[in-house]
Each structure stands twice: as C-alpha cells, then as structure tokens.
Design a protein around this motif. Structure first.
Motif, mmCIF file in Angstrom:
data_model
loop_
_atom_site.group_PDB
_atom_site.id
_atom_site.type_symbol
_atom_site.label_atom_id
_atom_site.label_comp_id
_atom_site.label_asym_id
_atom_site.label_seq_id
_atom_site.Cartn_x
_atom_site.Cartn_y
_atom_site.Cartn_z
ATOM 1 N N VAL A 25 4.495 66.616 -5.859
ATOM 2 C CA VAL A 25 4.298 65.161 -5.936
ATOM 3 C C VAL A 25 2.887 64.899 -6.470
ATOM 4 O O VAL A 25 1.943 65.596 -6.092
ATOM 5 N N ARG A 76 8.865 70.288 -2.712
ATOM 6 C CA ARG A 76 8.729 69.761 -4.079
ATOM 7 C C ARG A 76 7.271 69.385 -4.384
ATOM 8 O O ARG A 76 6.449 69.279 -3.484
ATOM 9 N N ALA A 85 10.222 69.200 1.647
ATOM 10 C CA ALA A 85 11.325 69.980 1.067
ATOM 11 C C ALA A 85 10.825 70.973 0.015
ATOM 12 O O ALA A 85 11.633 71.621 -0.659
ATOM 13 N N PRO A 131 8.548 61.810 -13.496
ATOM 14 C CA PRO A 131 9.225 62.457 -12.373
ATOM 15 C C PRO A 131 10.670 62.773 -12.745
ATOM 16 O O PRO A 131 11.344 61.953 -13.344
ATOM 17 N N ARG A 139 8.772 63.300 2.390
ATOM 18 C CA ARG A 139 9.996 64.107 2.580
ATOM 19 C C ARG A 139 10.144 65.119 1.434
ATOM 20 O O ARG A 139 10.558 66.258 1.654
ATOM 21 N N LEU A 140 9.813 64.706 0.207
ATOM 22 C CA LEU A 140 9.895 65.629 -0.933
ATOM 23 C C LEU A 140 8.933 66.799 -0.740
ATOM 24 O O LEU A 140 9.284 67.961 -0.971
ATOM 25 N N ALA A 148 8.427 65.797 -8.680
ATOM 26 C CA ALA A 148 9.542 65.084 -8.052
ATOM 27 C C ALA A 148 9.202 63.603 -7.888
ATOM 28 O O ALA A 148 10.105 62.772 -7.818
ATOM 29 N N ALA A 149 7.914 63.268 -7.808
ATOM 30 C CA ALA A 149 7.503 61.866 -7.664
ATOM 31 C C ALA A 149 6.057 61.711 -8.095
ATOM 32 O O ALA A 149 5.271 62.668 -8.018
ATOM 33 N N ALA A 201 9.071 58.617 1.202
ATOM 34 C CA ALA A 201 9.973 59.437 0.371
ATOM 35 C C ALA A 201 9.201 60.627 -0.209
ATOM 36 O O ALA A 201 9.709 61.760 -0.253
ATOM 37 N N ALA A 202 7.954 60.381 -0.628
ATOM 38 C CA ALA A 202 7.145 61.470 -1.187
ATOM 39 C C ALA A 202 6.841 62.518 -0.113
ATOM 40 O O ALA A 202 6.832 63.727 -0.388
#
Ligand code: TXA
Ligand code: MG
Length: 337
Positions: free
Chosen positions: A21, A19, A17, A160, A13-14, A166-167, A10-11
């Motif tokens: 992390v 973002r 995108a 976050p 993908r962020l 974001a994470a 998930a991180a």
C-alpha cells in the motif's frame, strides 16, 4: 484534512493480508508492507528494484511498544522520541531478535520512525490493533527521486491493481518534502550518536536535546542507501551551479543548443523552462521533489540547479541536491563540449 477512514481501514486489511500500500507521510510517500511478513517485505524490494541487503524503516504508532522491535531503548532514544515523535526523525537501534532479516537487511539494527501525518497515524492505529510495524521505504524506484504526492507514486508504480500496489492512500502533498533525519544510536559507547542522514530536524536540534555533538557518518555506519553518492536523482542530468556562475553557464549552454531547465531561488538567471523555489530552507524542501520531477518531464538536456546557501539550516536540502547532481562538473563539460 478529512480522513477517509473507510479507505484507511481497507488499506490496513490489505497490509494484514500481505499486500503493498502507498502511505502518505509528512516527509515523503512510503511503499508500505507488514514488517512481520517477510514475503510482503520482499515484494517491496522487488517493486523498487532495491538491493535486498538495504534495510527498511519500520513505522510505528504513537504508543507502540518499541521493545517488539528494539532490544534496547537507550535514554538518548527516549529523549529524542519525547522531543520529536511523531515527526520526521528515524532512530537506528539494536534490533529485537524477532524482527525479520528482510527488514534489517541482515544487520543487527533496526530503523524506527513514528510519522506525524494524520493518514499515516490512522493507518498505524487501524493496522494490527495499533501494535504492528509498517515497513516502508520511500515509494520510488531505486535511486530515483522520492514521491511527495499520490500522483508521483502512481507515476512510479502504476495505478492500484495495475501494478504492485493494492491501494494508494492520498494524503495531499507531503509537508516536509525530504526524507526523515536519521540518527544512529547503536554505537553510543564507542562513537556516540551519529547523524546518518540530515533532514528537517536539524543536527543542531538533535544536539540540543542530547546535550552532546553528533558524529558524522562513517564507513562503519549501518548501511543507508540514501547515503550512496548517486541517489535521489531524476533521469535528466543535474548540475549544481553557484549563483554567481549561473547566468554565464545558462547562456553558454543555450548558445551550444542545449535545452536547459533551471531550478533557482534567486534572480541570478532565468531560462524558458524554469522552476522557482522559495529562498527559505523549509519551503524549498517542501517543493524540491515536485519541481525536480516536473522539470524531469520537460525533455531538457539537463537541469541546472542554483546552489542554495551552505549554512546549517540548508543541510538536508544540500545533501539531497549533492546526490542528485553527483557529477556536475562532468555533466557540464560534456554538454558544453
Ligand atoms: O522519511 C522517511 O524516512 C521515508 C518515509 C516513507 O518514512 N522513508 C525513507 O525510506 O526515506 P528509505 O528506505 O527510502 O530510506 C531510509 C533509509 C535507507 O537509506 C536505509 O538504508 C536506512 O534508512 N535504514 C533503515 N533501517 C536501517 C538500519 N537498521 N540501519 C541503518 N540504516 C537504516
Ligand atoms: Mg528512498
């Protein structure tokens, strides 16, 4: 350690995108963004409050193609990579033309590092098929102490979603505890390899692999914000004091009504607010920033740090302490006043 692969994917993908992390590494936590995305890298600088002409390190996976990032990989780089990657060593190399200026601070070099922390490795593997680059300075506001736990990162930037992050990937307390050793290989013909920042991997270890001496940093060296005098500092003033003078100074400060926090490694003195670190350089480095941050929250007038031994094994620790306590004499004079 059990890896939470869902959280790591998930991180990734962020990051893809655009973002930010927080990423654990074996040295300190990093504030990570996609190194090919200038807007994402700009968000790092905004979050940290860092001047935009300071370059950031690009983190790469174990088998990454370095020619995406560096225009030349000298033999010396190959030797150091074979000896120390993945691990706490950053190499400064001539940059490839497609590396965004936001990453290099507008300079013609790039800093590359392959971290050994399993979460960082897994993130690099999941991110852009293992061929991406993750730009990541230490995850602290500019000039402050680097974070060595996930909670430190949250203390700096908020949880976050509530701030710029974001994470936050939690990888436990960073094992090394101080930032990577940085070796500049961009001026081999004129100066040879240059030590820009000491760390766990010692100058001596690097020299052994290269078979030559490392030059000391100089004003023509590529910009390194960690080389500013006042850096890595807690909010509370810090004074570095020799063991032999420690007890006398702590006593005088307390007699002057000062609230003293003490960070020490020997029995030379004690104080009510007290952090004891091991008398061994690697274990000391591991606990250094945790202790500085803990003492910084105690509302003390100053943190008195017992000066460690000055031999080569302590070079990384002494470098960070010197910067945290860049005006020891002035601080003591004022508080003893
Ligand atoms: O251990 C570390 O190196 C950690 C973890 C997260 O990898 N990162 C770190 O980043 O300490 P940072 O930005 O706080 O410090 C990296 C230092 C900076 O002082 C920066 O100026 C220098 O590396 N640096 C990065 N790229 C450079 C370049 N192209 N030329 C010269 N110095 C560079
Ligand atoms: Mg930093």
């Amino acid at each position: 350690m059990d890896l939470d692969l869902d959280a790591i994917r998930a991180a990734a993908r962020l990051l893809e995108a655009g973002r930010l992390v927080a990423m654990p590494t074996e040295t300190v936590y990093g504030l990570a963004a996609d190194a090919t995305n200038p807007a994402a890298v700009a968000a790092i600088f905004a979050a940290k409050g860092r001047p935009s002409n300071h370059p950031v390190i690009v983190h790469v996976a174990r088998d990454a193609d370095l020619t995406r990032w560096a225009s030349a990989i000298p033999d010396q780089a190959r030797q150091l990579i074979d000896a120390f990657w993945p691990g706490p060593l950053t190499l400064i190399l001539p940059r490839a033309s497609n590396v965004p200026a936001a990453v290099t601070g507008g300079q013609d070099s790039v800093g590359l590092r392959c971290p050994s922390h399993p979460v960082a490795q897994a993130l690099l593997k999941a991110f852009r098929g293992g061929q991406g680059g993750i730009a990541a300075p230490s995850a602290n506001r500019f000039g402050r102490v680097s974070p060595t736990t996930a909670q430190h990162v949250i203390d700096e930037f908020g949880a976050p979603g509530a701030g710029p992050l974001a994470a936050v990937l939690d990888g436990g307390q960073s094992e090394v505890g101080i930032e990577s050793t940085i070796v500049d290989l961009t001026r081999l013909a004129t100066r040879g390899p240059v030590l820009l920042r000491p760390g766990r991997i010692s100058a001596e270890q690097v020299e052994q692999v290269l078979g030559c001496a490392l030059a000391a940093s100089d004003t023509a060296a590529p910009r390194v914000s960690g080389s500013l005098d006042a850096h890595y500092a807690p909010q509370t003033p810090v004074a570095l004091v020799e063991s032999a003078a420690l007890e006398g100074i702590v006593t005088r400060l307390r007699a002057a009504g000062r609230r003293v926090a003490l960070m020490h490694w020997s029995d030379a003195a004690s104080a009510p607010l007290d952090a004891r670190l091991p008398a061994e350089p690697e274990a000391y480095a591991h606990g250094l920033y945790v202790s500085l941050r803990a003492l910084d929250t105690q509302g003390a007038d100053l943190i008195v740090v017992e000066k460690p031994p000055q031999d080569a094994h302590w070079q990384g620790v002494n470098d960070r302490l010197r910067r945290a306590a860049f005006d020891s004499a002035g601080v003591l004079e004022k508080l003893l006043g």
